[in-house]
Design an enzyme around this catalytic site. Structure first.
Site, PDB file in Angstrom:
ATOM      1  N   HIS A   1       0.842  -1.208   0.000  1.00  0.00           N
ATOM      2  CA  HIS A   1       0.000   0.000   0.000  1.00  0.00           C
ATOM      3  C   HIS A   1       0.878   1.259   0.000  1.00  0.00           C
ATOM      4  CE1 HIS A   1      -3.149  -2.670   2.124  1.00  0.00           C
ATOM      5  NE2 HIS A   1      -3.701  -2.333   0.988  1.00  0.00           N
TER       6      HIS A   1
ATOM      7  N   LYS B   1     -17.823  -6.206   8.315  1.00  0.00           N
ATOM      8  CA  LYS B   1     -16.592  -6.951   8.019  1.00  0.00           C
ATOM      9  C   LYS B   1     -15.828  -7.187   9.321  1.00  0.00           C
ATOM     10  CE  LYS B   1     -13.079  -6.541   4.418  1.00  0.00           C
ATOM     11  NZ  LYS B   1     -12.571  -5.651   3.367  1.00  0.00           N
TER      12      LYS B   1
ATOM     13  N   ARG C   1      -2.215  -5.407  -8.179  1.00  0.00           N
ATOM     14  CA  ARG C   1      -1.070  -6.293  -7.976  1.00  0.00           C
ATOM     15  C   ARG C   1      -0.925  -7.307  -9.085  1.00  0.00           C
ATOM     16  NH1 ARG C   1      -3.136  -8.282  -2.450  1.00  0.00           N
ATOM     17  NH2 ARG C   1      -4.992  -7.872  -3.688  1.00  0.00           N
TER      18      ARG C   1
ATOM     19  N   SER D   1      -3.012  -7.977   3.217  1.00  0.00           N
ATOM     20  CA  SER D   1      -3.163  -7.810   4.666  1.00  0.00           C
ATOM     21  C   SER D   1      -3.364  -9.159   5.360  1.00  0.00           C
ATOM     22  CB  SER D   1      -4.331  -6.881   4.957  1.00  0.00           C
ATOM     23  OG  SER D   1      -4.113  -5.650   4.335  1.00  0.00           O
TER      24      SER D   1
HETATM   25  N1  COA Z   1      -0.429  -3.837  -1.718  1.00  0.00           N
HETATM   26  C1  COA Z   1      -0.743  -4.712  -0.764  1.00  0.00           C
HETATM   27  N2  COA Z   1      -1.961  -5.219  -0.572  1.00  0.00           N
HETATM   28  C2  COA Z   1      -2.912  -4.813  -1.400  1.00  0.00           C
HETATM   29  C3  COA Z   1      -2.673  -3.898  -2.415  1.00  0.00           C
HETATM   30  C4  COA Z   1      -1.349  -3.408  -2.584  1.00  0.00           C
HETATM   31  N3  COA Z   1      -1.025  -2.561  -3.524  1.00  0.00           N
HETATM   32  N4  COA Z   1      -3.814  -3.701  -3.076  1.00  0.00           N
HETATM   33  C5  COA Z   1      -4.738  -4.452  -2.487  1.00  0.00           C
HETATM   34  N5  COA Z   1      -4.191  -5.132  -1.465  1.00  0.00           N
HETATM   35  C6  COA Z   1      -4.852  -6.117  -0.626  1.00  0.00           C
HETATM   36  C7  COA Z   1      -5.119  -5.731   0.761  1.00  0.00           C
HETATM   37  O1  COA Z   1      -4.040  -6.078   1.578  1.00  0.00           O
HETATM   38  C8  COA Z   1      -6.339  -6.539   1.096  1.00  0.00           C
HETATM   39  O2  COA Z   1      -5.948  -7.852   1.410  1.00  0.00           O
HETATM   40  P1  COA Z   1      -6.845  -8.888   2.260  1.00  0.00           P
HETATM   41  O3  COA Z   1      -8.036  -9.153   1.419  1.00  0.00           O
HETATM   42  O4  COA Z   1      -5.930 -10.021   2.395  1.00  0.00           O
HETATM   43  O5  COA Z   1      -7.191  -8.230   3.567  1.00  0.00           O
HETATM   44  C9  COA Z   1      -7.084  -6.527  -0.196  1.00  0.00           C
HETATM   45  O6  COA Z   1      -6.114  -6.363  -1.190  1.00  0.00           O
HETATM   46  C10 COA Z   1      -8.030  -5.392  -0.357  1.00  0.00           C
HETATM   47  O7  COA Z   1      -7.736  -4.391   0.556  1.00  0.00           O
HETATM   48  P2  COA Z   1      -7.695  -2.850   0.382  1.00  0.00           P
HETATM   49  O8  COA Z   1      -6.758  -2.405  -0.676  1.00  0.00           O
HETATM   50  O9  COA Z   1      -7.491  -2.303   1.737  1.00  0.00           O
HETATM   51  O10 COA Z   1      -9.077  -2.486  -0.187  1.00  0.00           O
HETATM   52  P3  COA Z   1     -10.470  -3.065   0.096  1.00  0.00           P
HETATM   53  O11 COA Z   1     -10.813  -3.925  -1.052  1.00  0.00           O
HETATM   54  O12 COA Z   1     -10.611  -3.614   1.439  1.00  0.00           O
HETATM   55  O13 COA Z   1     -11.232  -1.693  -0.006  1.00  0.00           O
HETATM   56  C11 COA Z   1     -12.971  -0.186  -0.423  1.00  0.00           C
HETATM   57  C12 COA Z   1     -12.448  -1.576  -0.619  1.00  0.00           C
HETATM   58  C13 COA Z   1     -12.896   0.222   1.027  1.00  0.00           C
HETATM   59  C14 COA Z   1     -12.154   0.788  -1.249  1.00  0.00           C
HETATM   60  C15 COA Z   1     -14.405  -0.191  -0.944  1.00  0.00           C
HETATM   61  O14 COA Z   1     -15.090  -1.279  -0.401  1.00  0.00           O
HETATM   62  C16 COA Z   1     -15.127   1.089  -0.551  1.00  0.00           C
HETATM   63  O15 COA Z   1     -14.921   2.121  -1.161  1.00  0.00           O
HETATM   64  N6  COA Z   1     -15.976   0.992   0.496  1.00  0.00           N
HETATM   65  C17 COA Z   1     -16.694   2.101   1.062  1.00  0.00           C
HETATM   66  C18 COA Z   1     -18.159   1.982   0.690  1.00  0.00           C
HETATM   67  C19 COA Z   1     -18.315   2.339  -0.764  1.00  0.00           C
HETATM   68  O16 COA Z   1     -18.073   3.448  -1.185  1.00  0.00           O
HETATM   69  N7  COA Z   1     -18.730   1.398  -1.570  1.00  0.00           N
HETATM   70  C20 COA Z   1     -18.849   1.655  -2.988  1.00  0.00           C
HETATM   71  C21 COA Z   1     -19.108   0.483  -3.762  1.00  0.00           C
HETATM   72  S1  COA Z   1     -20.756  -0.128  -3.390  1.00  0.00           S
END
Ligand code: COA
Length: 158
Positions: free
Chosen positions: A18, A42, A91, A129
């Site tokens: 990240h 979650k 990724r 993560s």
């Molecule tokens: N490096 C390391 N890990 C990464 C990464 C990177 N460059 N990119 C993604 N990941 C990993 C994370 O570690 C995480 O791993 P895990 O599944 O093992 O825990 C996974 O990919 C996703 O995590 P993250 O990047 O934190 O994003 P997310 O998918 O959890 O986030 C939101 C999603 C929060 C952006 C999205 O759900 C959101 O905007 N929610 C708010 C509500 C909303 O607006 N919804 C709109 C759609 S209905």
């Protein structure tokens, strides 16, 4: 006009993957807000307060980045804060499908906000993560995969 972008995610916890995306994106925008999404449905390893603390600890030396959290929609937060862009990291091809759907949902909510994607650098593209959490739980050294603030938080917690 200031070019503001939001980098949203669960960051549970933030990883060097990240951070790599964030550092590169910080050169392309005047200001970035790392936005921790609060999702009560979650199961999270770390509380929002802990996640904010870990991110703040990891940001030392990056001047134009702030941290915040929201329970609402990311695009709504972006609009309320004058941001026209979201940042996401890719990724591998496997991330594409998820990002494609997320982008479609965000675009449906607000057509004016665009998402900019940064490719993970080699060496960071296997980190996630939950992977970090499994490694730590198995006693594997995670110090080269996450910021120091995350290692310290793990030590405090377990
Ligand atoms: N490096 C390391 N890990 C990464 C990464 C990177 N460059 N990119 C993604 N990941 C990993 C994370 O570690 C995480 O791993 P895990 O599944 O093992 O825990 C996974 O990919 C996703 O995590 P993250 O990047 O934190 O994003 P997310 O998918 O959890 O986030 C939101 C999603 C929060 C952006 C999205 O759900 C959101 O905007 N929610 C708010 C509500 C909303 O607006 N919804 C709109 C759609 S209905």
């Amino acid at each position: 006009m200031k070019r503001i972008a939001i980098y949203p995610g669960s960051f549970d916890p933030i990883t060097n993957g990240h951070l790599d995306i964030l550092k590169r994106a910080s050169k392309a925008f005047d200001e970035i807000i790392v936005l921790v999404a609060e999702n009560d449905e979650k199961h999270s390893r770390f509380t929002v307060k802990e996640r904010l603390e870990m991110i703040e600890g990891a940001l030392k030396g990056i001047e134009n980045v702030k941290v915040d959290s929201t329970k609402g929609l990311t695009v709504k937060y972006a609009k309320d804060h004058g941001a026209k862009f979201l940042i996401r990291g890719l990724r591998a091809v496997s991330d594409f499908e998820y990002e494609f759907t997320l982008n479609a949902a965000n675009e449906y909510i607000d057509h004016d906000i665009d998402t900019v994607y940064f490719m993970s650098t080699i060496g960071h593209n296997f980190i996630s993560s939950s992977y970090i959490d499994s490694l730590y739980s198995s006693g594997v050294d995670i110090t080269s995969l996450v910021p120091k603030s995350v290692v310290e938080m793990y030590k405090q917690k377990k």
